[in-house]
Motif scaffolding. Structure first.
Motif, PDB file in Angstrom:
ATOM      1  N   ARG A 267      -2.213   2.051   1.230  1.00  0.00           N
ATOM      2  CA  ARG A 267      -3.100   1.589   0.517  1.00  0.00           C
ATOM      3  C   ARG A 267      -3.290   3.320   0.816  1.00  0.00           C
ATOM      4  O   ARG A 267      -3.943   3.646  -0.348  1.00  0.00           O
TER       5      ARG A 267
ATOM      6  N   ARG B 149       3.638  -0.093  -8.542  1.00  0.00           N
ATOM      7  CA  ARG B 149       3.708  -0.280  -6.561  1.00  0.00           C
ATOM      8  C   ARG B 149       4.563  -0.267  -6.452  1.00  0.00           C
ATOM      9  O   ARG B 149       5.576   0.095  -5.309  1.00  0.00           O
TER      10      ARG B 149
ATOM     11  N   GLN C 100      -2.361   4.979  -2.642  1.00  0.00           N
ATOM     12  CA  GLN C 100      -2.990   4.679  -3.409  1.00  0.00           C
ATOM     13  C   GLN C 100      -4.318   6.040  -3.894  1.00  0.00           C
ATOM     14  O   GLN C 100      -3.988   6.291  -4.782  1.00  0.00           O
TER      15      GLN C 100
END
Lengths: 525, 326
Positions: free
Chosen positions: B109, B239, B112
């Protein structure tokens, strides 16, 4: 459903009940002892982790010290008086060289065997053959032979009459073992069953080992055949809690009854904590720095005295022992009463230290090395403080920390090659002759700095054999003065012995072996 | 390769423990033994023999599965390891699982949105996990969660004092209690595990977060991800592509980290009185218990080798192209 088998057993629940209810009302009273490590063995001849802490509760002697009440109303042991214990009486003949003990009837081991003279003879023979701690007692007590003359009478023949011998019989060295059980476990390779003793006990004292689990702890239970009053705590959970901080937290929260071997940093805080009871008694072993006169520059008495004068006694007392020790001024502790003399008259005096160094040819300073380990909690702090203090007299001290095993190996008899290092010797026999012999006689096991003064040895030998108290006091005084004048020790503090317990614990009685004897303890309130 | 590596480690350990004046003879003889007794003990332990003869005897015993006897406990080293390894593995496996379950998603995360709020916070947490000394955080946690708040049980090992070990199936008290339906013991084991596992998982998660983030950043900047984005694939699909490519290096990293953690857990074991292999090994090193130290280091080495073998197999499974590489 799990059975309460090998380890904690049914004691665990009782322990919780005992703690939560303050011990009152529970059928079985369990004592939870927070220890540094699980006992690694129960052979009193081999001092491993937890050996002494447990065996002083498993084995007892033919004699014991009298218990008296001091001025403050506290029960203490009387070093001057030896009473019958597992022996009910004794007779002395041949000018004190032959002592015959009559074994008390009804003294039984947990195996149901009654203590006999043969057990005593077996125990002493084992000590003599194995040549370890027990054999040191054979030597210092001048014991020449031990003979069972009947089932209930054992005869000790001594080389010379002495005061140490009856006191040795109050210790667990050698441990009086149930020889019937020991013989059952002996093998061709192990005639004394020492391997069996690593995990088991065969004593006549109040407790015996029920189980041991490495990494967790041990359970000891009450010897149902014990000849004296049944102890309050009939089961002891000896729990391994290696971290001192964790032991402190557990005793504060009431999870354990006793936190063993707490370092001074923790003690300072615990003393102020109302949830914990901290009791103390004066120590009998001095924290010392030893100088080995076989090594330069310590072969020069002027250097040794200069170091004694340069040492900052008050700073060490305050910074290292936090004022919780007792400043000492003799090789012998004040606890030895009339035998003690304030002989170590060195006070911090940098002028004298520098003058002595200059006289010894070190006017421009001196480089020495202090090796230390972690046998005692105070070693590193003492080393640092010493470096600081001696620097003011122009002595540059290089500090070297070495592993405990190396320290113990290098200071053993036959090696003794460390020139300058810390040490503490605790006399397990409350006799001045024994204390001198242990620490400074050339044959003493704690003469770790190889101090060898034939005149001092002769004095100590004379003291051991002297039965006239007045003469013995004079000899003890002379020995202290002579030892202080030779200046092979820097004597700092006598660290006190502390008992850190749950507030309900009562009955702690200090013994010369410096380990807690559980049979006296109880939980009240 | 495995045999020469283990042989080299065995030799080095055997030599290193004997450097200096560490000698168990004085400890075994006690403070009052005489020279004759010391010599007898030295002979009993075989320490009177030349170094290479001692090593030869040790190797000869080792190939028969005999790791020697600990002089401190008089226990066979192989038995000590067998008894204590499950305790360490229980702590280690739960910590690594938790650390990975938290660390990998957080790292992904963070990658990103580099330098976003989540990334900043996760980097701080990661830095904290890296920097904080294990013993300090353990002691502070005991003080806060056990002593002040009473949320955690006392740091007295793997079970509370009123519980009994379950039948030995896997070595994990928690899993064995669950498997045998002993819920009281399971609850106790879980309670004892909670604090040390959370603490150790923080330490485990810190480098996982950092490396997952770095690997993911690299993958997200790669040509194939840019190509996937250019094709207009949904962010979730992108992803997934990124994760598919990042998972092999992440797993490899977790595996390599695991090899060091069996040793790193020792301080935590000491503070929580866990009674595991690390606590035993640390104690053996401090006491110069030769056979125990040798056994401990050998277990760490075998554990590392085993992890690398498992990792290689896992990589083969996840990355079939690896088989084509020379």
């Amino acid at each position: 459903m799990n059975k309460p088998t090998n380890w904690l057993g049914s004691a665990a629940l009782a322990a919780v009940l005992a703690l939560s209810a303050g011990g009152a009302g529970a059928q079985e009273k369990t004592f939870i002892f927070g220890a540094v490590g699980t006992p690694a063995g129960f052979d009193t001849d081999a001092w491993l982790t937890g050996t002494l802490e447990t065996t002083v509760n498993v084995y007892e002697g033919l004699t014991k010290h009298a218990i008296v009440t001091d001025g403050s109303g506290r029960e203490v042991i009387d070093a001057s008086k030896v009473e019958p214990h597992m022996a009910e009486s004794w007779t002395v003949s041949d000018g004190g060289k032959v002592v015959t003990y009559k074994i008390r009837p009804g003294v039984k081991s947990p195996f149901g065997n009654e203590l006999s003279a043969h057990d005593v003879a077996h125990s002493w023979a084992m000590a003599k053959d194995r040549k370890r701690v027990g054999n040191f007692m054979v030597k210092v007590g001048r014991v020449e032979s031990v003979e069972a003359i009947s089932d209930s009478e054992v005869k000790f023949t001594l080389g010379t009459a002495n005061n140490i011998f009856p006191r040795i019989l109050s210790t667990v060295f050698p441990a009086l073992v149930d020889s019937k059980v020991m013989k059952e476990h002996a093998t061709a390779d192990d005639q004394w069953a020492t391997k069996w003793m690593a995990k088991n006990t065969a004593g006549f004292g109040p407790y015996h080992v029920e189980s041991v689990k490495p990494g967790e702890g041990a359970v000891l239970v009450y010897n149902k055949n014990y000849f004296e009053e049944k102890p309050y705590f009939t089961r002891v959970i000896y729990r391994e809690i290696p971290s001192a901080a964790s032991r402190a937290a557990l005793v504060k929260s009431g999870q354990i009854h006793w936190a063993d071997q707490m370092p001074i940093q923790q003690l300072v805080d615990l003393i102020k904590d109302p949830k914990v009871k901290v009791d103390s008694v004066p120590g009998t072993g001095a924290a010392t720095l030893r100088m080995n006169p076989n090594f330069k520059p310590f072969d020069d008495i002027r250097v040794r005295k200069a170091i004694n004068y340069a040492f900052d006694y008050n700073a060490v007392h305050e910074a290292v022992f936090r004022g919780l020790g007792e400043l000492s001024d003799s090789i012998l502790a004040p606890a030895f009463g009339a035998y003690y003399t304030p002989a170590q008259t060195y006070q911090t005096d940098l002028g004298k230290a520098k003058a002595l160094l200059s006289e010894a040819g070190h006017a421009n300073g001196l480089d020495i090395q202090l090796e230390y380990s972690d046998n005692w909690w105070w070693e590193e702090s003492l080393a640092i403080q010493t470096k600081d203090a001696l620097a003011k007299a122009g002595i540059n001290v290089a500090l070297k920390r070495i592993p405990k095993t190396e320290m113990n190996s290098r200071r053993r008899i036959g090696k003794r090659d460390i020139p300058f290092f810390p040490h503490l010797a605790n006399a397990f026999v409350l006799d001045p002759g024994y204390a001198f012999y242990l620490s400074a006689h050339s044959e003493g096991s704690s003469d770790v700095n190889d101090y060898n003064n034939p005149k001092f040895d002769a004095l100590v030998d004379a003291l051991i054999g002297e039965t006239d108290t007045t003469k013995a006091i004079a000899l003890a005084k002379e020995a202290q003065m002579m030892h202080a004048d030779d200046a092979t020790f820097v004597i700092s503090d006598f660290p006190k012995t502390y008992a850190v317990t749950a507030p309900c614990i009562k009955g702690w009685l200090w013994y010369q072996h410096d380990r807690v004897v559980w049979k006296h303890l109880r939980c009240e309130g | 390769m495995v045999v020469p590596i283990l042989l080299g480690i065995t030799f080095l350990t055997f030599m290193l423990v004997r450097i200096g004046d560490q000698n168990p003879v004085a400890m075994l003889g006690g403070p009052m033994a005489d020279e004759v007794t010391f010599a007898v003990i030295e002979k009993e332990l075989g320490l009177d023999k030349p170094f290479f003869v001692q090593f030869g005897i040790y190797l000869g015993n080792l190939v028969q599965g005999d790791l020697g006897e600990s002089w401190q406990s008089s226990e066979r080293v192989a038995d000590e390891i067998r008894n204590r390894l499950p305790a360490s593995l229980e702590l280690l496996v739960f910590s690594v699982l938790l650390g990975a379950l938290v660390g990998v998603p957080v790292g992904l995360r963070s990658a990103q949105r580099p330098n976003g709020l989540f990334d900043q916070v996760s980097r701080f947490v990661s830095l904290f996990g890296f920097s904080v000394p294990t013993y300090w955080i353990a002691l502070m946690s005991i003080f806060v969660f056990f002593f002040l708040l009473r949320w955690a049980p006392p740091p007295m090992g793997r079970l509370d004092i009123a519980s009994f070990p379950p039948p030995d199936l896997t070595g994990s008290y928690f899993i064995d209690s669950v498997l045998t339906g002993n819920w009281t013991t399971a609850w106790s084991a879980l309670g004892q595990l909670t604090l040390p596992v959370i603490l150790f998982s923080i330490i485990v998660a810190a480098p996982i977060i950092k490396h997952t983030r770095a690997i993911s950043l690299e993958v997200l900047a790669s040509d194939y991800v840019r190509y996937a984005r250019a094709q207009g694939l949904r962010p979730r699909t992108v992803r997934r592509v990124a994760l598919r490519n990042a998972i092999t290096p992440i797993l490899t990293f977790i595996g390599t980290e695991l090899t060091g953690l069996l040793a790193a857990v020792s301080l935590l074991e000491l503070i929580f009185a866990w009674g595991g292999l690390g606590q035993w090994g640390l104690n053996a090193i401090l006491l110069g218990d030769f056979a125990a130290v040798q056994g401990y280091v050998l277990v760490l080495a075998v554990f590392s080798v085993a992890i690398f073998i498992v990792l290689d197999l896992l990589v083969l499974l996840l990355e079939p192209r690896a088989t084509l590489r020379p």
